[in-house]
Scaffold this motif. Structure first.
Motif, PDB file in Angstrom:
ATOM      1  N   ALA A 243       0.850  -0.912  -0.161  1.00  0.00           N
ATOM      2  CA  ALA A 243      -0.138   0.187   0.718  1.00  0.00           C
ATOM      3  C   ALA A 243       1.521   1.463  -0.035  1.00  0.00           C
ATOM      4  CB  ALA A 243      -0.979   0.198   1.416  1.00  0.00           C
ATOM      5  N   PRO A 244       1.729   1.712   0.299  1.00  0.00           N
ATOM      6  CA  PRO A 244       2.980   2.317   0.817  1.00  0.00           C
ATOM      7  C   PRO A 244       3.281   3.115  -0.682  1.00  0.00           C
ATOM      8  CG  PRO A 244       3.607   1.705   2.644  1.00  0.00           C
ATOM      9  CD  PRO A 244       2.361   0.364   1.824  1.00  0.00           C
ATOM     10  N   VAL A 245       3.206   4.342  -0.939  1.00  0.00           N
ATOM     11  CA  VAL A 245       4.226   4.583  -1.950  1.00  0.00           C
ATOM     12  C   VAL A 245       5.082   5.215  -1.946  1.00  0.00           C
ATOM     13  CG1 VAL A 245       3.464   6.469  -3.865  1.00  0.00           C
ATOM     14  CG2 VAL A 245       1.922   5.762  -2.307  1.00  0.00           C
ATOM     15  N   LEU A 246       6.132   4.455  -2.899  1.00  0.00           N
ATOM     16  CA  LEU A 246       7.694   4.547  -2.311  1.00  0.00           C
ATOM     17  C   LEU A 246       8.062   5.305  -3.519  1.00  0.00           C
ATOM     18  CD1 LEU A 246       8.658   1.110  -1.482  1.00  0.00           C
ATOM     19  CD2 LEU A 246       7.450   3.027  -0.159  1.00  0.00           C
ATOM     20  N   VAL A 247       8.747   5.653  -3.024  1.00  0.00           N
ATOM     21  CA  VAL A 247       9.133   7.018  -4.141  1.00  0.00           C
ATOM     22  C   VAL A 247      10.747   7.516  -3.452  1.00  0.00           C
ATOM     23  CG1 VAL A 247       9.692   9.636  -4.781  1.00  0.00           C
ATOM     24  CG2 VAL A 247       7.136   8.487  -4.347  1.00  0.00           C
ATOM     25  N   THR A 248      11.893   6.945  -4.805  1.00  0.00           N
ATOM     26  CA  THR A 248      13.414   6.573  -4.881  1.00  0.00           C
ATOM     27  C   THR A 248      14.076   7.500  -5.419  1.00  0.00           C
ATOM     28  OG1 THR A 248      12.948   4.911  -6.479  1.00  0.00           O
ATOM     29  CG2 THR A 248      12.665   4.144  -3.914  1.00  0.00           C
ATOM     30  N   PRO A 249      14.721   8.406  -5.137  1.00  0.00           N
ATOM     31  CA  PRO A 249      15.649   9.144  -5.174  1.00  0.00           C
ATOM     32  C   PRO A 249      16.661   8.221  -5.686  1.00  0.00           C
ATOM     33  CG  PRO A 249      14.622  10.524  -4.455  1.00  0.00           C
ATOM     34  CD  PRO A 249      13.895   9.029  -3.914  1.00  0.00           C
ATOM     35  N   GLY A 250      18.061   8.998  -6.098  1.00  0.00           N
ATOM     36  CA  GLY A 250      18.526   8.114  -5.759  1.00  0.00           C
ATOM     37  C   GLY A 250      19.237   7.614  -6.699  1.00  0.00           C
ATOM     38  N   ILE A 251      18.821   7.543  -7.742  1.00  0.00           N
ATOM     39  CA  ILE A 251      18.610   6.439  -9.485  1.00  0.00           C
ATOM     40  C   ILE A 251      19.668   7.016 -10.185  1.00  0.00           C
ATOM     41  CG2 ILE A 251      16.970   5.595 -11.326  1.00  0.00           C
ATOM     42  CD1 ILE A 251      15.949   5.193  -8.408  1.00  0.00           C
ATOM     43  N   ARG A 252      20.760   5.757 -10.467  1.00  0.00           N
ATOM     44  CA  ARG A 252      21.816   6.405 -11.151  1.00  0.00           C
ATOM     45  C   ARG A 252      21.996   4.818 -12.563  1.00  0.00           C
ATOM     46  NH1 ARG A 252      20.945  10.186 -10.102  1.00  0.00           N
ATOM     47  NH2 ARG A 252      22.858  12.051  -9.377  1.00  0.00           N
ATOM     48  N   PRO A 253      20.981   5.430 -13.810  1.00  0.00           N
ATOM     49  CA  PRO A 253      21.614   3.762 -14.704  1.00  0.00           C
ATOM     50  C   PRO A 253      23.509   3.300 -14.647  1.00  0.00           C
ATOM     51  CG  PRO A 253      20.873   6.211 -16.241  1.00  0.00           C
ATOM     52  CD  PRO A 253      21.111   6.605 -14.105  1.00  0.00           C
ATOM     53  N   ALA A 254      23.584   2.258 -14.905  1.00  0.00           N
ATOM     54  CA  ALA A 254      24.443   1.213 -14.408  1.00  0.00           C
ATOM     55  C   ALA A 254      26.296   2.550 -15.419  1.00  0.00           C
ATOM     56  CB  ALA A 254      24.392  -0.127 -15.005  1.00  0.00           C
ATOM     57  N   ASP A 255      26.044   4.004 -16.434  1.00  0.00           N
ATOM     58  CA  ASP A 255      27.011   4.107 -16.857  1.00  0.00           C
ATOM     59  C   ASP A 255      26.772   5.254 -16.443  1.00  0.00           C
ATOM     60  OD1 ASP A 255      25.142   4.664 -18.075  1.00  0.00           O
ATOM     61  OD2 ASP A 255      25.414   4.376 -20.390  1.00  0.00           O
ATOM     62  N   ALA A 256      26.418   5.955 -15.524  1.00  0.00           N
ATOM     63  CA  ALA A 256      25.824   7.325 -14.902  1.00  0.00           C
ATOM     64  C   ALA A 256      27.197   7.264 -13.752  1.00  0.00           C
ATOM     65  CB  ALA A 256      24.898   7.221 -14.289  1.00  0.00           C
ATOM     66  N   VAL A 257      27.197   8.390 -13.071  1.00  0.00           N
ATOM     67  CA  VAL A 257      28.265   9.222 -12.200  1.00  0.00           C
ATOM     68  C   VAL A 257      26.801   9.157 -10.895  1.00  0.00           C
ATOM     69  CG1 VAL A 257      30.241  10.801 -13.415  1.00  0.00           C
ATOM     70  CG2 VAL A 257      28.074  11.549 -12.969  1.00  0.00           C
ATOM     71  N   ALA A 258      27.464   9.006  -9.792  1.00  0.00           N
ATOM     72  CA  ALA A 258      26.934   9.832  -8.865  1.00  0.00           C
ATOM     73  C   ALA A 258      26.924  10.115  -8.327  1.00  0.00           C
ATOM     74  CB  ALA A 258      27.350   8.746  -7.293  1.00  0.00           C
ATOM     75  N   ASP A 259      27.072  11.490  -8.444  1.00  0.00           N
ATOM     76  CA  ASP A 259      27.391  12.857  -7.997  1.00  0.00           C
ATOM     77  C   ASP A 259      27.542  13.147  -6.200  1.00  0.00           C
ATOM     78  OD1 ASP A 259      27.340  13.748 -10.800  1.00  0.00           O
ATOM     79  OD2 ASP A 259      24.573  13.055 -10.757  1.00  0.00           O
ATOM     80  N   ASP A 260      25.883  13.811  -5.771  1.00  0.00           N
ATOM     81  CA  ASP A 260      26.577  13.747  -3.991  1.00  0.00           C
ATOM     82  C   ASP A 260      25.626  12.621  -3.523  1.00  0.00           C
ATOM     83  OD1 ASP A 260      24.301  14.753  -5.492  1.00  0.00           O
ATOM     84  OD2 ASP A 260      24.006  16.629  -4.383  1.00  0.00           O
ATOM     85  N   GLN A 261      24.994  11.684  -3.988  1.00  0.00           N
ATOM     86  CA  GLN A 261      24.458  10.955  -4.468  1.00  0.00           C
ATOM     87  C   GLN A 261      24.663   9.294  -3.475  1.00  0.00           C
ATOM     88  OE1 GLN A 261      21.380  10.579  -3.816  1.00  0.00           O
ATOM     89  NE2 GLN A 261      20.117  12.227  -5.106  1.00  0.00           N
ATOM     90  N   ARG A 262      24.772   8.745  -2.580  1.00  0.00           N
ATOM     91  CA  ARG A 262      25.079   7.707  -1.465  1.00  0.00           C
ATOM     92  C   ARG A 262      25.111   6.630  -2.140  1.00  0.00           C
ATOM     93  NH1 ARG A 262      28.298  10.877  -2.820  1.00  0.00           N
ATOM     94  NH2 ARG A 262      29.794  11.543  -1.016  1.00  0.00           N
ATOM     95  N   ARG A 263      23.064   6.221  -1.231  1.00  0.00           N
ATOM     96  CA  ARG A 263      22.390   5.463  -1.282  1.00  0.00           C
ATOM     97  C   ARG A 263      22.125   5.012  -3.754  1.00  0.00           C
ATOM     98  NH1 ARG A 263      20.180   7.034   2.452  1.00  0.00           N
ATOM     99  NH2 ARG A 263      18.431   6.317   2.375  1.00  0.00           N
ATOM    100  N   ILE A 264      22.139   4.561  -3.908  1.00  0.00           N
ATOM    101  CA  ILE A 264      22.158   4.666  -5.681  1.00  0.00           C
ATOM    102  C   ILE A 264      21.343   3.297  -6.183  1.00  0.00           C
ATOM    103  CG2 ILE A 264      23.194   7.113  -5.794  1.00  0.00           C
ATOM    104  CD1 ILE A 264      25.259   5.119  -7.223  1.00  0.00           C
ATOM    105  N   VAL A 265      20.404   3.082  -6.837  1.00  0.00           N
ATOM    106  CA  VAL A 265      19.892   2.221  -7.541  1.00  0.00           C
ATOM    107  C   VAL A 265      19.944   2.467  -8.622  1.00  0.00           C
ATOM    108  CG1 VAL A 265      19.423   0.316  -7.415  1.00  0.00           C
ATOM    109  CG2 VAL A 265      19.297   1.477  -5.179  1.00  0.00           C
ATOM    110  N   THR A 266      19.342   1.486 -10.253  1.00  0.00           N
ATOM    111  CA  THR A 266      19.700   1.512 -11.145  1.00  0.00           C
ATOM    112  C   THR A 266      18.242   1.715 -11.356  1.00  0.00           C
ATOM    113  OG1 THR A 266      19.998  -0.745 -11.967  1.00  0.00           O
ATOM    114  CG2 THR A 266      22.038   0.269 -11.574  1.00  0.00           C
TER     115      THR A 266
END
Ligand SMILES: O=c1ccn([C@@H]2O[C@H](COP(=O)(O)O)[C@@H](O)[C@H]2O)c(=O)[nH]1
Length: 239
Positions: A174-197
């Motif tokens: 039921a809870p709507v989960l909204v996830t930033p920190g999204i990075r395609p496999a070839d992208a740089v993380a920038d200032d994000q730390r907990r990233i996922v494709t």
């Protein structure tokens, strides 16, 4: 809940209404929603939000309200009155603040506006959290804040997709989960730390994926959006 298409939410982190509208003109509302955050809203205000909505985009107003209950309730009421698809508060503001926000949105004329709670910023790792004196590891703190937010009646959570499987196990679909920190496999993380494709995030239970710079800083933002949308259709293995 698996989220309703479009699942991609493009973060319009630019410094003027003109830049935001030029970017929006290159994005297909059938493929994405838009997120207006602190920089753009402070520069361009509610009028821009209304114009983006008039172009057919659902807008997530990402101002992460965190203040005394009365102040946050008023801010959430104002956001709902704008007709935005989604607005958020920071769960660290506490249960009474989140309950006040819930009541304000529910009593507004726009009861469909989703109200979600930010747990632990995706730019934070264990060291960042320890440095501000919070004793828990990121995943444990996410769990604690998620329980408080959902207990206060919020519709969902902002978290890293890394935490989505555990939150689904604890709280179901039921809870709507909204996830930033999204990075395609070839992208740089920038200032994000907990990233996922992107595809892994959806497979792990995220409803909506917030993607900023991998789209907005691309030479062709429309093509970058289409590439991520195509990855989501294929799934995490690309199969
Ligand atoms: O935990 C959070 C909460 C919000 N954000 C916001 O999402 C976008 C991410 O942009 P990228 O360019 O894809 O890194 C940005 O607007 C943040 O304010 C977040 O990153 N993490």
């Amino acid at each position: 809940m698996a989220g309703e298409q479009p699942w991609i939410v493009v973060a319009l982190d630019v410094d003027s209404a003109e830049r935001a509208e030029a970017l929006a003109a290159r994005l297909d509302p059938a493929l994405c929603r838009l997120k207006v955050g602190k920089e753009l809203f402070t520069r361009a205000g509610p009028g821009l939000v209304e114009r983006l909505q008039a172009r057919g985009f659902s807008v997530f107003l990402d101002l992460k309200f965190h203040d005394i209950p009365n102040t946050v309730a008023g801010a959430c009421r104002a956001a709902a009155d704008l007709g935005v698809w989604m607005v958020n508060v920071h769960a660290l503001g506490g249960v009474r603040m989140m309950e006040a926000a819930r009541e304000a949105v529910s009593r507004s004329g726009q009861q469909n506006t989703l109200l979600i709670g930010v747990t632990v910023l995706t730019s934070h790792d264990a060291g960042d959290i320890a440095a501000v004196g919070l004793g828990d590891a990121p995943d444990a703190l996410v769990e604690r804040l998620a329980g408080l937010a959902l207990g206060a009646g919020l519709d969902g959570l902002v978290c890293s997709a890394r935490e989505a499987p555990r939150l689904r196990a604890l709280h179901g679909n039921a809870p709507v989960l909204v996830t930033p920190g999204i990075r395609p496999a070839d992208a740089v993380a920038d200032d994000q730390r907990r990233i996922v494709t992107p595809a892994q995030a959806r497979a792990d239970g995220a409803d909506y994926l917030v993607v900023g710079r991998p789209i907005t800083a691309a030479a062709d933002p429309g093509a970058a959006l289409e590439g991520i949308a195509a990855e989501l259709q294929q799934g995490p293995s690309g199969a």
